[in-house]
Write a protein that holds these residues in place. Structure first.
Motif, PDB file in Angstrom:
ATOM      1  N   ILE A  21       0.815  -1.287   0.146  1.00 27.59           N
ATOM      2  CA  ILE A  21      -0.047  -0.269  -0.022  1.00 27.59           C
ATOM      3  C   ILE A  21       0.994   1.153  -0.117  1.00 27.59           C
ATOM      4  CG2 ILE A  21      -1.885   1.210   1.149  1.00 27.59           C
ATOM      5  CD1 ILE A  21      -2.226  -1.243   2.681  1.00 27.59           C
ATOM      6  N   MET A  22       0.733   1.916  -1.044  1.00 26.44           N
ATOM      7  CA  MET A  22       1.702   3.259  -1.412  1.00 26.44           C
ATOM      8  C   MET A  22       0.634   4.629  -0.759  1.00 26.44           C
ATOM      9  SD  MET A  22       4.418   1.662  -2.368  1.00 26.44           S
ATOM     10  CE  MET A  22       5.092   2.897  -2.255  1.00 26.44           C
ATOM     11  N   ILE A  23       1.291   5.268   0.114  1.00 27.31           N
ATOM     12  CA  ILE A  23       0.824   6.662   0.618  1.00 27.31           C
ATOM     13  C   ILE A  23       1.425   8.001   0.219  1.00 27.31           C
ATOM     14  CG2 ILE A  23      -0.377   7.672   2.500  1.00 27.31           C
ATOM     15  CD1 ILE A  23      -1.989   5.190   1.945  1.00 27.31           C
ATOM     16  N   ASP A  24       0.784   8.619  -0.675  1.00 26.15           N
ATOM     17  CA  ASP A  24       1.883  10.108  -0.820  1.00 26.15           C
ATOM     18  C   ASP A  24       1.593  10.752   0.504  1.00 26.15           C
ATOM     19  OD1 ASP A  24       2.818  12.549  -1.437  1.00 26.15           O
ATOM     20  OD2 ASP A  24       1.582  12.877  -3.174  1.00 26.15           O
ATOM     21  N   PHE A  63      12.941  11.946  -2.105  1.00 22.60           N
ATOM     22  CA  PHE A  63      11.737  11.706  -1.234  1.00 22.60           C
ATOM     23  C   PHE A  63      12.446  10.658   0.003  1.00 22.60           C
ATOM     24  CE2 PHE A  63      12.112   8.423  -4.636  1.00 22.60           C
ATOM     25  CZ  PHE A  63      12.103   7.380  -4.062  1.00 22.60           C
ATOM     26  N   ARG A  64      11.674  10.371   0.978  1.00 21.14           N
ATOM     27  CA  ARG A  64      11.957   9.457   2.049  1.00 21.14           C
ATOM     28  C   ARG A  64      11.034   8.461   1.830  1.00 21.14           C
ATOM     29  NH1 ARG A  64      14.607   9.726   6.764  1.00 21.14           N
ATOM     30  NH2 ARG A  64      14.707  12.132   6.438  1.00 21.14           N
ATOM     31  N   MET A  65      11.502   7.348   1.963  1.00 25.75           N
ATOM     32  CA  MET A  65      10.535   5.942   2.138  1.00 25.75           C
ATOM     33  C   MET A  65      10.560   5.517   3.374  1.00 25.75           C
ATOM     34  SD  MET A  65      11.786   2.295   0.543  1.00 25.75           S
ATOM     35  CE  MET A  65      11.205   0.702   1.128  1.00 25.75           C
ATOM     36  N   VAL A  66       9.270   5.447   4.076  1.00 28.41           N
ATOM     37  CA  VAL A  66       8.975   4.941   5.449  1.00 28.41           C
ATOM     38  C   VAL A  66       8.227   3.593   5.280  1.00 28.41           C
ATOM     39  CG1 VAL A  66       8.406   5.425   7.617  1.00 28.41           C
ATOM     40  CG2 VAL A  66       9.197   7.284   6.045  1.00 28.41           C
ATOM     41  N   TYR A  67       9.076   2.732   5.519  1.00 25.91           N
ATOM     42  CA  TYR A  67       8.256   1.159   5.522  1.00 25.91           C
ATOM     43  C   TYR A  67       7.677   0.550   6.809  1.00 25.91           C
ATOM     44  CZ  TYR A  67       7.887  -3.644   4.471  1.00 25.91           C
ATOM     45  OH  TYR A  67       7.547  -5.159   4.490  1.00 25.91           O
ATOM     46  N   PHE A  68       6.452  -0.107   6.580  1.00 32.61           N
ATOM     47  CA  PHE A  68       6.067  -0.541   7.861  1.00 32.61           C
ATOM     48  C   PHE A  68       5.505  -1.791   7.349  1.00 32.61           C
ATOM     49  CE2 PHE A  68       4.889   3.873   8.409  1.00 32.61           C
ATOM     50  CZ  PHE A  68       5.181   3.871   9.598  1.00 32.61           C
ATOM     51  N   ASN A  69       5.666  -3.235   8.200  1.00 35.39           N
ATOM     52  CA  ASN A  69       5.383  -4.479   7.972  1.00 35.39           C
ATOM     53  C   ASN A  69       4.080  -4.634   7.941  1.00 35.39           C
ATOM     54  OD1 ASN A  69       8.080  -5.772   7.533  1.00 35.39           O
ATOM     55  ND2 ASN A  69       8.543  -5.156   9.935  1.00 35.39           N
ATOM     56  N   ARG A  87       9.128   3.660  -8.385  1.00 30.59           N
ATOM     57  CA  ARG A  87       8.066   3.537  -9.319  1.00 30.59           C
ATOM     58  C   ARG A  87       6.841   4.474  -8.873  1.00 30.59           C
ATOM     59  NH1 ARG A  87       9.270   2.706 -14.255  1.00 30.59           N
ATOM     60  NH2 ARG A  87       9.413   0.556 -14.159  1.00 30.59           N
ATOM     61  N   PHE A  88       6.480   4.556  -7.806  1.00 28.88           N
ATOM     62  CA  PHE A  88       5.426   5.390  -7.251  1.00 28.88           C
ATOM     63  C   PHE A  88       5.807   6.898  -7.352  1.00 28.88           C
ATOM     64  CE2 PHE A  88       3.164   6.877  -3.219  1.00 28.88           C
ATOM     65  CZ  PHE A  88       2.029   7.202  -3.873  1.00 28.88           C
ATOM     66  N   ALA A  89       7.036   7.232  -6.856  1.00 30.73           N
ATOM     67  CA  ALA A  89       7.568   8.678  -7.030  1.00 30.73           C
ATOM     68  C   ALA A  89       7.717   9.173  -8.287  1.00 30.73           C
ATOM     69  CB  ALA A  89       9.114   8.714  -6.186  1.00 30.73           C
ATOM     70  N   GLN A  90       8.205   8.101  -9.181  1.00 34.56           N
ATOM     71  CA  GLN A  90       8.039   8.637 -10.756  1.00 34.56           C
ATOM     72  C   GLN A  90       6.851   8.843 -11.171  1.00 34.56           C
ATOM     73  OE1 GLN A  90       9.145   5.689 -13.671  1.00 34.56           O
ATOM     74  NE2 GLN A  90      10.440   6.907 -14.614  1.00 34.56           N
ATOM     75  N   ASP A  91       5.874   8.104 -10.936  1.00 34.16           N
ATOM     76  CA  ASP A  91       4.451   8.289 -11.201  1.00 34.16           C
ATOM     77  C   ASP A  91       3.955   9.671 -10.876  1.00 34.16           C
ATOM     78  OD1 ASP A  91       4.411   5.773 -12.734  1.00 34.16           O
ATOM     79  OD2 ASP A  91       3.556   4.691 -11.317  1.00 34.16           O
ATOM     80  N   LEU A  92       4.485  10.002  -9.544  1.00 39.72           N
ATOM     81  CA  LEU A  92       4.076  11.280  -8.977  1.00 39.72           C
ATOM     82  C   LEU A  92       4.613  12.417  -9.720  1.00 39.72           C
ATOM     83  CD1 LEU A  92       3.831  10.140  -5.064  1.00 39.72           C
ATOM     84  CD2 LEU A  92       1.839  10.725  -6.707  1.00 39.72           C
ATOM     85  N   LEU A  94       7.996  12.969  -9.122  1.00 42.52           N
ATOM     86  CA  LEU A  94       9.020  13.728  -8.486  1.00 42.52           C
ATOM     87  C   LEU A  94      10.537  13.563  -9.104  1.00 42.52           C
ATOM     88  CD1 LEU A  94       8.242  12.311  -4.993  1.00 42.52           C
ATOM     89  CD2 LEU A  94       7.412  14.608  -6.186  1.00 42.52           C
ATOM     90  N   PHE A  95      10.860  12.743 -10.285  1.00 43.47           N
ATOM     91  CA  PHE A  95      12.043  12.617 -11.074  1.00 43.47           C
ATOM     92  C   PHE A  95      11.469  11.994 -12.211  1.00 43.47           C
ATOM     93  CE2 PHE A  95      11.634   8.581  -9.040  1.00 43.47           C
ATOM     94  CZ  PHE A  95      12.103   7.753 -10.104  1.00 43.47           C
ATOM     95  N   GLU A  96      12.600  12.085 -13.379  1.00 44.21           N
ATOM     96  CA  GLU A  96      12.399  11.585 -14.657  1.00 44.21           C
ATOM     97  C   GLU A  96      12.894  10.173 -14.755  1.00 44.21           C
ATOM     98  OE1 GLU A  96      13.452  13.993 -17.691  1.00 44.21           O
ATOM     99  OE2 GLU A  96      11.797  15.582 -17.187  1.00 44.21           O
ATOM    100  N   GLU A  97      14.058   9.689 -14.656  1.00 41.30           N
ATOM    101  CA  GLU A  97      14.548   8.656 -14.584  1.00 41.30           C
ATOM    102  C   GLU A  97      15.764   8.053 -13.549  1.00 41.30           C
ATOM    103  OE1 GLU A  97      17.284   6.039 -18.182  1.00 41.30           O
ATOM    104  OE2 GLU A  97      16.779   8.083 -18.412  1.00 41.30           O
ATOM    105  N   ASN A  98      16.569   9.107 -13.043  1.00 46.46           N
ATOM    106  CA  ASN A  98      17.514   8.769 -11.999  1.00 46.46           C
ATOM    107  C   ASN A  98      17.009   9.705 -10.655  1.00 46.46           C
ATOM    108  OD1 ASN A  98      19.973   7.608 -13.502  1.00 46.46           O
ATOM    109  ND2 ASN A  98      19.277   9.345 -14.785  1.00 46.46           N
ATOM    110  N   THR A  99      17.169   8.689  -9.627  1.00 47.00           N
ATOM    111  CA  THR A  99      16.570   9.475  -8.411  1.00 47.00           C
ATOM    112  C   THR A  99      17.360   9.021  -7.213  1.00 47.00           C
ATOM    113  OG1 THR A  99      14.776   9.554  -6.709  1.00 47.00           O
ATOM    114  CG2 THR A  99      15.183   7.371  -7.844  1.00 47.00           C
ATOM    115  N   LEU A 100      17.550   9.819  -6.096  1.00 46.54           N
ATOM    116  CA  LEU A 100      18.535   9.818  -5.003  1.00 46.54           C
ATOM    117  C   LEU A 100      17.253   9.792  -3.912  1.00 46.54           C
ATOM    118  CD1 LEU A 100      20.997   9.156  -3.415  1.00 46.54           C
ATOM    119  CD2 LEU A 100      21.101  11.725  -3.303  1.00 46.54           C
ATOM    120  N   PHE A 101      17.006   8.814  -3.000  1.00 46.53           N
ATOM    121  CA  PHE A 101      16.149   8.955  -1.838  1.00 46.53           C
ATOM    122  C   PHE A 101      16.828   8.456  -0.546  1.00 46.53           C
ATOM    123  CE2 PHE A 101      15.445   4.564  -3.417  1.00 46.53           C
ATOM    124  CZ  PHE A 101      14.992   4.064  -2.496  1.00 46.53           C
TER     125      PHE A 101
END
Length: 264
Positions: A21-24, A63-69, A87-92, A94-101
């Motif tokens: 489940i991905m939440i913006d 972006f920051r990724m915060v993961y919950f089990n 992929r979620f961040a790209q769809d939003l 936030l970047f085109e091809e290369n990213t740093l998170f």
């Protein structure tokens, strides 16, 4: 304390069958509550997923990724979840091809191609043999054992024995991977994941661990192909005197659907 009535916009993504489940949550309004997250991940009463991921802002990063089990507790690094978050961040947009998170285990680079995500994992040092098996940390702790016929393994029963056993149980447990060598370049991996407390269709940090151990034990050269119940992944890496670096977990990350979950 959760509000009496509210709604949550979410998306579902999967990476080789490992679903999230991905939440913006860039406004940081999501009600972080262990029981609520566990409810959302429940496959009968909630949305259903192996975990929930919040995408948040982070200074100096895309972006920051915060993961919950799935049990609602905040987890260690999740490789397939990382690829899905990219992929979620790209769809939003936030970047085109290369990213740093940034994630719980530090910063990650990634490249999002049309069919695959190339996710740079953290460097791996150390790791220790456990009899004929191996234990190492690839952002999450992993126990790796090689078997002759992985389809015949009762992953849940055998995985629980190790996850809750005398060695790893008191240390918070471990993920458990059962691995079969299919050929000189290919592994088949099945994983019992702590936090989900079940076998998942795929585990990215587990696949990474198994590939590194296969290189150490059998001299398998990278990129190593890995078959899982949910699909195929690849792991590339460089080994030097300090351990493994420039590790990439490579595979698909796909949006399944999006929706609004209403609590009333």
């Amino acid at each position: 304390m959760l509000p009496d009535k509210f709604s949550i916009r979410f998306s579902k993504y999967q990476g080789t069958g490992n679903d999230f489940i991905m939440i913006d949550d860039r406004d940081e309004q999501f009600p972080v509550d262990k029981n609520f997250i566990e409810f959302l991940c429940h496959r009968r009463f909630g949305i259903g997923a192996d975990g929930l991921i919040l995408l948040r802002n982070a200074e100096g990063y895309d972006f920051r990724m915060v993961y919950f089990n799935a049990d609602g507790g905040e987890g260690s690094m999740c490789g397939n979840g990382g690829r899905c978050t990219v992929r979620f961040a790209q769809d939003l947009g936030l970047f085109e091809e290369n990213t740093l998170f940034i994630a719980v285990d530090g910063e990650h680079k990634a490249v999002a191609c049309e069919e695959e995500i190339f996710l740079k994992m953290g460097d791996v040092t150390g790791g220790s043999p456990d009899g004929n098996d191996y234990f190492l940390n690839t952002g999450s702790p992993h126990y790796v054992t090689f078997v002759e016929a992985v389809e015949a393994v009762d992953v849940v029963t055998e995985g629980k024995k190790i996850r809750y056993g005398d060695v790893y149980g008191p240390k918070g447990g471990t993920n458990v991977n059962f691995v079969q060598n299919l050929d000189e370049q290919t592994l088949y991996v099945r994983t019992y994941e702590r936090g989900v407390e079940d076998e998942t269709y795929s585990c990215g940090t587990g696949v990474t661990a198994c590939a590194l151990v296969a290189h150490k034990r059998f001299g398998m050269t990278e990129p190593i192909n890995v078959k899982t119940k949910g699909g195929d992944l690849r792991v590339s890496f460089v080994e030097d005197e300090t351990g493994f670096n420039n590790i990439y977990l490579i595979g698909p990350a796909v949006k399944v659907y999006e929706g609004v979950f209403v609590v009333d």
